[in-house]
Write a protein that holds these residues in place. Structure first.
Motif, PDB file in Angstrom:
ATOM      1  N   ARG A 110       0.842  -1.203   0.000  1.00  0.00           N
ATOM      2  CA  ARG A 110       0.000   0.000   0.000  1.00  0.00           C
ATOM      3  C   ARG A 110       0.880   1.258   0.000  1.00  0.00           C
ATOM      4  O   ARG A 110       0.531   2.280   0.592  1.00  0.00           O
ATOM      5  N   THR A 111       2.039   1.183  -0.669  1.00  0.00           N
ATOM      6  CA  THR A 111       2.909   2.347  -0.816  1.00  0.00           C
ATOM      7  C   THR A 111       2.104   3.481  -1.444  1.00  0.00           C
ATOM      8  O   THR A 111       1.501   3.295  -2.504  1.00  0.00           O
ATOM      9  N   PRO A 112       2.048   4.659  -0.794  1.00  0.00           N
ATOM     10  CA  PRO A 112       1.257   5.749  -1.379  1.00  0.00           C
ATOM     11  C   PRO A 112       1.705   6.051  -2.807  1.00  0.00           C
ATOM     12  O   PRO A 112       2.905   6.144  -3.080  1.00  0.00           O
ATOM     13  N   GLY A 113       0.751   6.178  -3.713  1.00  0.00           N
ATOM     14  CA  GLY A 113       1.080   6.381  -5.118  1.00  0.00           C
ATOM     15  C   GLY A 113       1.489   7.816  -5.404  1.00  0.00           C
ATOM     16  O   GLY A 113       0.739   8.744  -5.109  1.00  0.00           O
ATOM     17  N   GLU A 114       2.685   8.003  -5.962  1.00  0.00           N
ATOM     18  CA  GLU A 114       3.059   9.342  -6.438  1.00  0.00           C
ATOM     19  C   GLU A 114       2.213   9.705  -7.645  1.00  0.00           C
ATOM     20  O   GLU A 114       1.951  10.873  -7.907  1.00  0.00           O
ATOM     21  N   GLN A 115       1.828   8.677  -8.398  1.00  0.00           N
ATOM     22  CA  GLN A 115       0.883   8.868  -9.494  1.00  0.00           C
ATOM     23  C   GLN A 115      -0.304   7.938  -9.245  1.00  0.00           C
ATOM     24  O   GLN A 115      -0.115   6.742  -9.071  1.00  0.00           O
ATOM     25  N   VAL A 116      -1.489   8.523  -9.188  1.00  0.00           N
ATOM     26  CA  VAL A 116      -2.707   7.726  -9.069  1.00  0.00           C
ATOM     27  C   VAL A 116      -3.320   7.632 -10.465  1.00  0.00           C
ATOM     28  O   VAL A 116      -3.501   8.661 -11.136  1.00  0.00           O
ATOM     29  N   MET A 163      -4.379  -1.458  -6.725  1.00  0.00           N
ATOM     30  CA  MET A 163      -3.154  -2.226  -6.936  1.00  0.00           C
ATOM     31  C   MET A 163      -2.013  -1.215  -6.873  1.00  0.00           C
ATOM     32  O   MET A 163      -2.055  -0.212  -7.574  1.00  0.00           O
ATOM     33  N   HIS A 164      -1.055  -1.466  -5.988  1.00  0.00           N
ATOM     34  CA  HIS A 164       0.089  -0.575  -5.849  1.00  0.00           C
ATOM     35  C   HIS A 164       1.331  -1.292  -6.354  1.00  0.00           C
ATOM     36  O   HIS A 164       1.590  -2.422  -5.950  1.00  0.00           O
ATOM     37  N   LEU A 165       2.084  -0.635  -7.211  1.00  0.00           N
ATOM     38  CA  LEU A 165       3.372  -1.207  -7.631  1.00  0.00           C
ATOM     39  C   LEU A 165       4.255  -0.102  -8.182  1.00  0.00           C
ATOM     40  O   LEU A 165       3.776   1.009  -8.464  1.00  0.00           O
ATOM     41  N   THR A 166       5.536  -0.393  -8.289  1.00  0.00           N
ATOM     42  CA  THR A 166       6.483   0.554  -8.866  1.00  0.00           C
ATOM     43  C   THR A 166       7.123  -0.089 -10.087  1.00  0.00           C
ATOM     44  O   THR A 166       7.819  -1.097  -9.945  1.00  0.00           O
ATOM     45  N   PRO A 167       6.880   0.439 -11.299  1.00  0.00           N
ATOM     46  CA  PRO A 167       7.563  -0.111 -12.478  1.00  0.00           C
ATOM     47  C   PRO A 167       9.054   0.231 -12.401  1.00  0.00           C
ATOM     48  O   PRO A 167       9.403   1.352 -12.063  1.00  0.00           O
ATOM     49  N   LEU A 168       9.908  -0.733 -12.678  1.00  0.00           N
ATOM     50  CA  LEU A 168      11.350  -0.505 -12.509  1.00  0.00           C
ATOM     51  C   LEU A 168      12.105  -0.513 -13.831  1.00  0.00           C
ATOM     52  O   LEU A 168      13.246  -0.073 -13.896  1.00  0.00           O
ATOM     53  N   LYS A 169      11.505  -1.033 -14.898  1.00  0.00           N
ATOM     54  CA  LYS A 169      12.246  -1.259 -16.138  1.00  0.00           C
ATOM     55  C   LYS A 169      11.492  -0.626 -17.300  1.00  0.00           C
ATOM     56  O   LYS A 169      10.342  -0.991 -17.551  1.00  0.00           O
ATOM     57  N   THR A 170      12.124   0.326 -17.971  1.00  0.00           N
ATOM     58  CA  THR A 170      11.453   0.952 -19.113  1.00  0.00           C
ATOM     59  C   THR A 170      11.278  -0.066 -20.231  1.00  0.00           C
ATOM     60  O   THR A 170      12.035  -1.025 -20.352  1.00  0.00           O
ATOM     61  N   GLY A 171      10.229   0.152 -21.019  1.00  0.00           N
ATOM     62  CA  GLY A 171       9.977  -0.755 -22.133  1.00  0.00           C
ATOM     63  C   GLY A 171       8.497  -0.806 -22.453  1.00  0.00           C
ATOM     64  O   GLY A 171       7.684  -0.159 -21.802  1.00  0.00           O
ATOM     65  N   PRO A 189       6.258   5.146  -7.528  1.00  0.00           N
ATOM     66  CA  PRO A 189       5.151   4.336  -6.983  1.00  0.00           C
ATOM     67  C   PRO A 189       3.832   4.721  -7.644  1.00  0.00           C
ATOM     68  O   PRO A 189       3.486   5.896  -7.725  1.00  0.00           O
ATOM     69  N   ILE A 190       3.111   3.710  -8.115  1.00  0.00           N
ATOM     70  CA  ILE A 190       1.837   3.925  -8.802  1.00  0.00           C
ATOM     71  C   ILE A 190       0.717   3.324  -7.964  1.00  0.00           C
ATOM     72  O   ILE A 190       0.879   2.229  -7.408  1.00  0.00           O
ATOM     73  N   GLU A 191      -0.396   4.035  -7.873  1.00  0.00           N
ATOM     74  CA  GLU A 191      -1.613   3.439  -7.310  1.00  0.00           C
ATOM     75  C   GLU A 191      -2.624   3.320  -8.439  1.00  0.00           C
ATOM     76  O   GLU A 191      -3.046   4.324  -9.011  1.00  0.00           O
ATOM     77  N   PHE A 192      -2.984   2.089  -8.782  1.00  0.00           N
ATOM     78  CA  PHE A 192      -4.032   1.861  -9.778  1.00  0.00           C
ATOM     79  C   PHE A 192      -5.361   1.771  -9.050  1.00  0.00           C
ATOM     80  O   PHE A 192      -5.489   1.039  -8.059  1.00  0.00           O
ATOM     81  N   GLN A 193      -6.351   2.510  -9.551  1.00  0.00           N
ATOM     82  CA  GLN A 193      -7.731   2.336  -9.098  1.00  0.00           C
ATOM     83  C   GLN A 193      -8.451   1.654 -10.249  1.00  0.00           C
ATOM     84  O   GLN A 193      -8.490   2.179 -11.357  1.00  0.00           O
TER      85      GLN A 193
END
Ligand SMILES: [Cu+2]
Length: 269
Positions: free
Chosen positions: A108-114, A195-203, A162-166
């Motif tokens: 539940r990392t707060p999303g910098e981008q929701v 769903m909270h996640l952080t994408p780490l790899k561009t592509g 960190p992304i928060e998907f609603q």
């Protein structure tokens, strides 16, 4: 011979999509649990197969044998082994799974981008909530040509953010699935899943609906572009310049039955 055809990369990710390695802050946890589970199961399997083969060879019937072999039952050490070993395995798998879930599905990392992802028969709307922009997706047409998903709706994600998907739906149950992210989430009308996640790899990653949702379910495709944050900002600016300011709200939902199941046509409850 068949296994020799597999690459080192495929082995490392346990035959998940190879691009899943390091794709998000969760994928390596899933891969470790998956591979660890297979290694534990294989270790038990190898021991069991070896004991079976040894018994078959060591205690096979000889030409001089007469009558029934010695009858053995209620061998306490063996009975205890058969009871205790499965319990140890189940408890081990249970706690390993709990530990991975705490770092992934319970993240539940707060999303910098929701970002609100909305499923609709048979495409996707992306509301960039933090940026107050939106993208209205159009259904892909699988017309038999190669790479029909090239023109699918695009979801932009900034890397290392960190992304928060609603996640919700405008009509029926869909499922938000980016195979390389190794997780999917149901999109349920009248309910918002997160769903909270952080994408780490561009592509570029493919995405699709993972819940049979009607006639053109197979055309409910999208692409994910994980880009550097600066590139993400310029994509958001491009959406603003196209006039995509604000959000695509619930007024585009096909029905509000799910919010007000008991409301009559006159508006009485
Ligand atoms: Cu769908």
């Amino acid at each position: 011979m068949l296994l020799a055809g597999c690459t080192k990369e495929q082995w490392e990710v346990g035959f998940f999509p190879v691009e899943s390695k390091g794709a998000t802050s969760h994928t390596d946890h899933y891969i470790a649990l998956w591979n660890g589970g297979w290694i534990a199961a294989l270790a038990v399997g190898v021991i069991t197969w070896a004991l079976i083969l040894w018994c078959i060879v060591r205690y096979r019937r000889k030409k001089t044998d007469r009558g029934l072999p010695v009858q053995l039952a209620y061998n306490m050490p063996v009975e205890i082994l058969f009871t205790v070993m499965p319990i140890i395995l189940v408890v081990g798998f249970f706690f390993q799974t709990i530990q991975v879930m705490e770092k992934t599905t319970d993240d539940r990392t707060p999303g910098e981008q929701v970002i609100e992802v909305v499923g609709k028969q048979w495409a996707w709307d992306f509301n960039y909530v933090t940026e107050d922009t939106y993208y209205a997706g159009v259904q892909v047409n699988l017309d038999g040509t190669e790479a029909p998903g090239e023109n699918a709706p695009v979801l932009y994600l900034p890397a290392d953010t960190p992304i928060e998907f609603q996640i919700r739906s405008r009509d029926v149950v869909h499922s938000f699935w980016v195979p390389a992210f190794l997780e999917k989430k149901d999109m349920i009308p009248g309910k918002t899943n997160v769903m909270h996640l952080t994408p780490l790899k561009t592509g570029t990653y493919v995405g699709k609906c993972a819940e049979l949702c009607g006639e053109f379910h197979s055309e409910m495709l999208f692409n994910v572009e994980v880009v550097e944050p600066a590139e993400f900002e310029s994509q958001m600016q491009a959406l603003r310049e196209q006039g995509n300011v604000g959000q695509l709200g619930k007024e585009y939902d096909r029905t509000d039955w799910y919010q007000n199941p008991y409301e009559t046509e006159e508006g009485e409850h």
